[in-house]
Design a protein around this motif. Structure first.
Motif, PDB file in Angstrom:
ATOM      1  N   ASP A  11     -10.556 -12.770   0.961  1.00 16.87           N
ATOM      2  CA  ASP A  11     -11.693 -11.940   1.380  1.00 16.87           C
ATOM      3  C   ASP A  11     -11.454 -11.337   2.769  1.00 16.87           C
ATOM      4  OD1 ASP A  11     -12.952 -12.491  -0.977  1.00 16.87           O
ATOM      5  OD2 ASP A  11     -14.262 -14.046  -0.162  1.00 16.87           O
TER       6      ASP A  11
ATOM      7  N   ARG B  36       0.833  -1.204   0.000  1.00 15.22           N
ATOM      8  CA  ARG B  36       0.000   0.000   0.000  1.00 15.22           C
ATOM      9  C   ARG B  36       0.875   1.264   0.000  1.00 15.22           C
ATOM     10  NH1 ARG B  36      -5.275   0.524   2.319  1.00 15.22           N
ATOM     11  NH2 ARG B  36      -4.951  -1.139   3.799  1.00 15.22           N
TER      12      ARG B  36
ATOM     13  N   VAL C 292      -8.792  -8.601   2.468  1.00 16.02           N
ATOM     14  CA  VAL C 292      -9.346  -7.421   1.783  1.00 16.02           C
ATOM     15  C   VAL C 292     -10.213  -6.623   2.752  1.00 16.02           C
ATOM     16  CG1 VAL C 292     -11.034  -6.722   0.028  1.00 16.02           C
ATOM     17  CG2 VAL C 292      -9.196  -8.317  -0.563  1.00 16.02           C
ATOM     18  N   ALA C 293     -11.006  -7.355   3.562  1.00 20.63           N
ATOM     19  CA  ALA C 293     -11.871  -6.673   4.530  1.00 20.63           C
ATOM     20  C   ALA C 293     -11.048  -6.026   5.641  1.00 20.63           C
ATOM     21  CB  ALA C 293     -12.865  -7.674   5.112  1.00 20.63           C
ATOM     22  N   GLU C 294     -10.096  -6.770   6.185  1.00 22.79           N
ATOM     23  CA  GLU C 294      -9.292  -6.256   7.306  1.00 22.79           C
ATOM     24  C   GLU C 294      -8.495  -5.018   6.915  1.00 22.79           C
ATOM     25  OE1 GLU C 294      -8.453 -10.436   9.706  1.00 22.79           O
ATOM     26  OE2 GLU C 294      -6.788  -9.356   8.788  1.00 22.79           O
ATOM     27  N   HIS C 295      -7.968  -5.015   5.700  1.00 28.20           N
ATOM     28  CA  HIS C 295      -7.107  -3.905   5.266  1.00 28.20           C
ATOM     29  C   HIS C 295      -7.863  -2.865   4.436  1.00 28.20           C
ATOM     30  CE1 HIS C 295      -3.221  -5.527   6.669  1.00 28.20           C
ATOM     31  NE2 HIS C 295      -3.829  -6.674   6.529  1.00 28.20           N
ATOM     32  N   GLU C 296      -9.184  -3.060   4.335  1.00 29.29           N
ATOM     33  CA  GLU C 296     -10.034  -2.116   3.599  1.00 29.29           C
ATOM     34  C   GLU C 296      -9.484  -1.842   2.207  1.00 29.29           C
ATOM     35  OE1 GLU C 296     -10.292   1.196   6.231  1.00 29.29           O
ATOM     36  OE2 GLU C 296     -11.655   0.181   7.606  1.00 29.29           O
ATOM     37  N   LEU C 297      -9.167  -2.927   1.508  1.00 31.79           N
ATOM     38  CA  LEU C 297      -8.672  -2.806   0.139  1.00 31.79           C
ATOM     39  C   LEU C 297      -9.858  -2.668  -0.810  1.00 31.79           C
ATOM     40  CD1 LEU C 297      -5.968  -5.612   0.333  1.00 31.79           C
ATOM     41  CD2 LEU C 297      -5.521  -3.158   0.175  1.00 31.79           C
ATOM     42  N   PRO C 298      -9.635  -2.135  -2.011  1.00 29.33           N
ATOM     43  CA  PRO C 298     -10.735  -2.022  -2.970  1.00 29.33           C
ATOM     44  C   PRO C 298     -11.303  -3.405  -3.308  1.00 29.33           C
ATOM     45  CG  PRO C 298      -8.790  -0.827  -3.733  1.00 29.33           C
ATOM     46  CD  PRO C 298      -8.373  -1.591  -2.524  1.00 29.33           C
ATOM     47  N   ASP C 299     -12.616  -3.450  -3.643  1.00 25.50           N
ATOM     48  CA  ASP C 299     -13.258  -4.732  -3.972  1.00 25.50           C
ATOM     49  C   ASP C 299     -12.608  -5.391  -5.187  1.00 25.50           C
ATOM     50  OD1 ASP C 299     -14.928  -4.624  -1.852  1.00 25.50           O
ATOM     51  OD2 ASP C 299     -16.562  -3.654  -2.939  1.00 25.50           O
TER      52      ASP C 299
END
Lengths: 112, 155
Positions: free
Chosen positions: B68, B27, B71-78
Motif C-alpha cells: 500500500d 514503469r 502504491v501510494a508513493e509511486h502513484e500506481l493504479p489501485d
C-alpha cells in the motif's frame, strides 16, 4: 579465449543492424570482472543468459550496481518479438533485446 | 514460458534498497512496451485461512502495508498489486506463471561488490525464474529519473 571470441562473433553478427557492438575478452572471475567492466564503461544495462546453473546470473544479481537483464535459455523468441514491436524500432531497445536473445541462445547451446 | 508477448510485467517488491528503482524500471518498461504492471509483495507463511498462525498473519499484514505504501508513493493504479504467501522466490515465480508474465523486475541491494555475496530474492530469481528477470539496483532509480527529466526538457 578461442571459444570466447567465437561467441563474441556470433553475438555481434546477431545485433548488426540494431546497435553498434564492440567485442572484448576480459580475464578474471566472471561476475566481478563483468561488474567492474560495466562500471568502467558506465553501462546502462548488463544482459546475460541464465545458463545451465544460473550461478553467474545469481552472482551478478546479488552484487550489481547497474540494471541487469537475465534471460532464461528458452526465451529468445519472446524477446525477439519485443524487439520487433513498434517500440523496438528506435534501435536501442531492439538491439538490447536482440542481444538478450543471443545470450539466451548461447544458453541453449550450452544445454545441448 | 516461451511464446508470444502477453504484456504483463511482474514487479516483485521486498525490503531491499532497490525497490523504488524496480518500480521505476517496471514503469518505464511498461510504457515502452504497452504492458501492465502487477506489483507483488510476498509474506512468509503457508497460506490464508484458519490454519494461519499469528506470525503468518503479521507477515501478511506487513506485506500488505508495504504494498500500500509503495502504491501510494509511486502513484500506481489501485488495481494491479497483490500479496502472495510463501517462499518469496517460489511465490513470485508462481504468480509469474499464473499471469503468463513476460518479465519480472526486482530490486537489488546497494553495492555488495567486494563483500560476501548473500542470497537474495534478486539472485535466486535471476538463477531460476521461468521468464526474463530485470534486476534494478538502487542507483537505477536516479538514472531513470534523470532520463525522464531529460526527456521532459526535450519536449
Amino acid at each position: 579465449v578461442t571459444a570466447s571470441i567465437a561467441v563474441l562473433g556470433r553475438a555481434t553478427r546477431a545485433v548488426r543492424g540494431h546497435a553498434e557492438a564492440e567485442r572484448r575478452v576480459e580475464f578474471g572471475a566472471p561476475a566481478v570482472t563483468l561488474l567492474l567492466l560495466a562500471g568502467r564503461e558506465n553501462a546502462e544495462l548488463i544482459v546475460v543468459g541464465a545458463g545451465r546453473s544460473g550461478r553467474l546470473a545469481a552472482a551478478l544479481a546479488a552484487a550489481t550496481t547497474r540494471p541487469l537483464l537475465v534471460v532464461p535459455a528458452d526465451e529468445p523468441a519472446r524477446l525477439r518479438e519485443m524487439g520487433r514491436g513498434p517500440h523496438g524500432r528506435n534501435g536501442v531497445p531492439a538491439g538490447i533485446l536482440e542481444a538478450a536473445a543471443v545470450a539466451a541462445g548461447e544458453g541453449q547451446r550450452e544445454l545441448a | 514460458m516461451s511464446g508470444s508477448w502477453n504484456g504483463t510485467i511482474i514487479c516483485a517488491v521486498d525490503e531491499t534498497d532497490g525497490v523504488d528503482a524496480a518500480i521505476e524500471v517496471a514503469r518505464e518498461l511498461a510504457e515502452r512496451f504497452d504492458a501492465r504492471i502487477l506489483v507483488v509483495s510476498v509474506a512468509d507463511g503457508h497460506g490464508f485461512g484458519l490454519g494461519e498462525s499469528a506470525s503468518e498473519r503479521q507477515a501478511r499484514t506487513g506485506a500488505r502495508r508495504r504494498l500500500d505504501r509503495l502504491v501510494a508513493e509511486h502513484e500506481l493504479p489501485d488495481e494491479g498489486h497483490r500479496v502472495a504467501v510463501g517462499d518469496a522466490v517460489e511465490a513470485v515465480a508462481l504468480v509469474a506463471a499464473e499471469e503468463a508474465a513476460d518479465v519480472i523486475v526486482v530490486g537489488a541491494r546497494r553495492g555488495l561488490l567486494g563483500r560476501t555475496l548473500r542470497s537474495s530474492l534478486a539472485a535466486e530469481l535471476a538463477a531460476t525464474a521461468p521468464c526474463p528477470v530485470v534486476v534494478a539496483p538502487p542507483e537505477a532509480a536516479a538514472a531513470t529519473a534523470g532520463r525522464a527529466s531529460h526527456a521532459h526538457l526535450r519536449t
